[in-house]
Structure formats: C-alpha cells, structure tokens
Design a protein around this motif. Structure first.
Motif, PDB file in Angstrom:
ATOM      1  N   VAL A 130      -7.106   3.560  17.449  1.00 57.21           N
ATOM      2  CA  VAL A 130      -7.887   3.639  16.792  1.00 57.21           C
ATOM      3  C   VAL A 130      -6.612   3.045  15.134  1.00 57.21           C
ATOM      4  N   GLN A 131      -7.160   1.793  14.396  1.00 62.77           N
ATOM      5  CA  GLN A 131      -6.242   1.098  14.335  1.00 62.77           C
ATOM      6  C   GLN A 131      -6.837   1.335  12.317  1.00 62.77           C
ATOM      7  N   LEU A 132      -5.791   1.531  11.532  1.00 64.16           N
ATOM      8  CA  LEU A 132      -6.231   1.705   9.938  1.00 64.16           C
ATOM      9  C   LEU A 132      -4.799   0.679   9.553  1.00 64.16           C
ATOM     10  N   ALA A 133      -6.875  -0.270   8.463  1.00 64.43           N
ATOM     11  CA  ALA A 133      -5.348  -1.523   7.351  1.00 64.43           C
ATOM     12  C   ALA A 133      -6.195  -0.726   6.029  1.00 64.43           C
ATOM     13  N   GLU A 134      -5.314   0.058   5.195  1.00 63.86           N
ATOM     14  CA  GLU A 134      -5.903  -0.341   3.969  1.00 63.86           C
ATOM     15  C   GLU A 134      -5.559  -1.714   2.789  1.00 63.86           C
ATOM     16  N   SER A 135      -5.848  -2.269   1.932  1.00 63.40           N
ATOM     17  CA  SER A 135      -5.957  -2.987   1.008  1.00 63.40           C
ATOM     18  C   SER A 135      -6.504  -2.744  -0.211  1.00 63.40           C
ATOM     19  N   GLY A 136      -6.405  -3.367  -1.402  1.00 66.45           N
ATOM     20  CA  GLY A 136      -7.184  -2.723  -2.677  1.00 66.45           C
ATOM     21  C   GLY A 136      -6.134  -2.612  -2.921  1.00 66.45           C
ATOM     22  N   GLY A 137      -4.819  -2.265  -3.377  1.00 62.45           N
ATOM     23  CA  GLY A 137      -4.379  -1.801  -4.318  1.00 62.45           C
ATOM     24  C   GLY A 137      -3.395  -2.484  -5.739  1.00 62.45           C
ATOM     25  N   GLY A 138      -3.041  -1.744  -6.362  1.00 62.12           N
ATOM     26  CA  GLY A 138      -2.140  -3.327  -7.101  1.00 62.12           C
ATOM     27  C   GLY A 138      -2.551  -2.126  -8.220  1.00 62.12           C
ATOM     28  N   LEU A 139      -1.597  -2.834  -9.908  1.00 65.34           N
ATOM     29  CA  LEU A 139      -1.430  -2.469 -11.718  1.00 65.34           C
ATOM     30  C   LEU A 139      -2.644  -2.197 -11.954  1.00 65.34           C
ATOM     31  N   VAL A 140      -2.733  -1.161 -12.517  1.00 63.74           N
ATOM     32  CA  VAL A 140      -4.020  -1.048 -13.302  1.00 63.74           C
ATOM     33  C   VAL A 140      -3.620  -0.350 -14.744  1.00 63.74           C
ATOM     34  N   GLN A 141      -4.403  -0.395 -15.474  1.00 65.52           N
ATOM     35  CA  GLN A 141      -4.567   0.372 -16.676  1.00 65.52           C
ATOM     36  C   GLN A 141      -5.117   1.579 -16.602  1.00 65.52           C
ATOM     37  N   ALA A 142      -4.351   2.752 -17.748  1.00 68.55           N
ATOM     38  CA  ALA A 142      -5.313   3.788 -17.491  1.00 68.55           C
ATOM     39  C   ALA A 142      -6.474   3.694 -17.828  1.00 68.55           C
ATOM     40  N   GLY A 143      -7.310   4.496 -17.540  1.00 66.30           N
ATOM     41  CA  GLY A 143      -8.713   4.036 -17.723  1.00 66.30           C
ATOM     42  C   GLY A 143      -9.669   3.178 -17.044  1.00 66.30           C
ATOM     43  N   GLY A 144      -9.028   2.358 -16.062  1.00 71.34           N
ATOM     44  CA  GLY A 144      -9.644   1.179 -15.952  1.00 71.34           C
ATOM     45  C   GLY A 144     -10.114   1.758 -14.201  1.00 71.34           C
ATOM     46  N   SER A 145     -10.672   1.005 -13.263  1.00 67.72           N
ATOM     47  CA  SER A 145     -11.123   1.023 -12.151  1.00 67.72           C
ATOM     48  C   SER A 145     -10.983   0.171 -11.022  1.00 67.72           C
ATOM     49  N   LEU A 146     -10.613   0.237 -10.294  1.00 69.37           N
ATOM     50  CA  LEU A 146      -9.764  -0.245  -8.969  1.00 69.37           C
ATOM     51  C   LEU A 146     -10.526   0.247  -7.732  1.00 69.37           C
TER      52      LEU A 146
END
Length: 118
Positions: free
Chosen positions: A1-17
């Motif tokens: 099984v291989q797993l690959a994450e994506s979607g991280g980054g910098l966001v302001q407090a109260g924000g969504s991701l």
C-alpha cells in the motif's frame, strides 16, 4: 500500500483547508484509514479515522467538530477537511492505513505541512 498526501499549505487562523490522501495497492475493506499529525517538538498524535466500508468515523477530542474525515472509494482517496483552524493545528499531517485484522498502523505517507498563522 502506498499513500500520498497533498493539499497542505499556509492558512490564516479561522480559515479552512482540505488534505487529500491517494492510496494505491491493496486497500479496501482490509484497512481503515486515518490521519495523524506531528507538531515541532511534540510526538505524533492521532487526529481522525474512517472505516473504508462503513464510513464510520472517529476523532480526537481536540479536533472534534472542526475537522471532517471522508473517503471516496471510487478514487481510493481519503480527505481531511479543516474548519476554524487554530495556530496550534500547525503540524505535519500524515495519512496512514490501519490493518483491520491486527489494529496496527502499517502504512504511512510522507506527510504534508500545514501552517496556521495567527
């Protein structure tokens, strides 16, 4: 099984991701999927878990009501949706696969950084 994450980054407090974890190999009903995180200087901690077949979810108390784990079986992908992010959510987030038979977290992704600015 291989797993690959994506979607991280910098966001302001109260924000969504939203993070994604694409799984390849033998997954499905043999594994549950989860997310963990590790902040600087701290141990890795459990965040959320979802069963592939039933979709039953479980969350750490610290994220309950703010994070949502989900899966798209057709795409073999697990998601972690963040709402109302806090600076203390800053961490490297890891996707993992848990063997249903043994309960051990057998497979891990490489991690993706989420940074929440105040």
């Amino acid at each position: 099984v291989q797993l690959a994450e994506s979607g991280g980054g910098l966001v302001q407090a109260g924000g969504s991701l939203r993070l994604s974890c694409a799984a390849s190999g033998r997954t499905g009903s043999s594994y549950a999927m989860g997310w963990f995180r590790q902040a600087p200087g701290k141990e890795r901690e459990f965040v959320a878990r979802i069963a592939w077949n039933s979709g039953i979810t479980y969350y750490a108390n610290s994220v309950k009501g703010r994070f949502t784990i989900s899966r798209d079986s057709a795409k073999n992908t697990v998601y972690l949706q963040f709402y109302s992010l806090k600076p203390e959510d800053t961490a490297v987030y890891y996707c993992a696969a848990q063997s249903v038979a043994s309960g051990t977290w057998d497979y891990w992704g490489q991690g993706t950084q989420v940074t929440v600015s105040s």
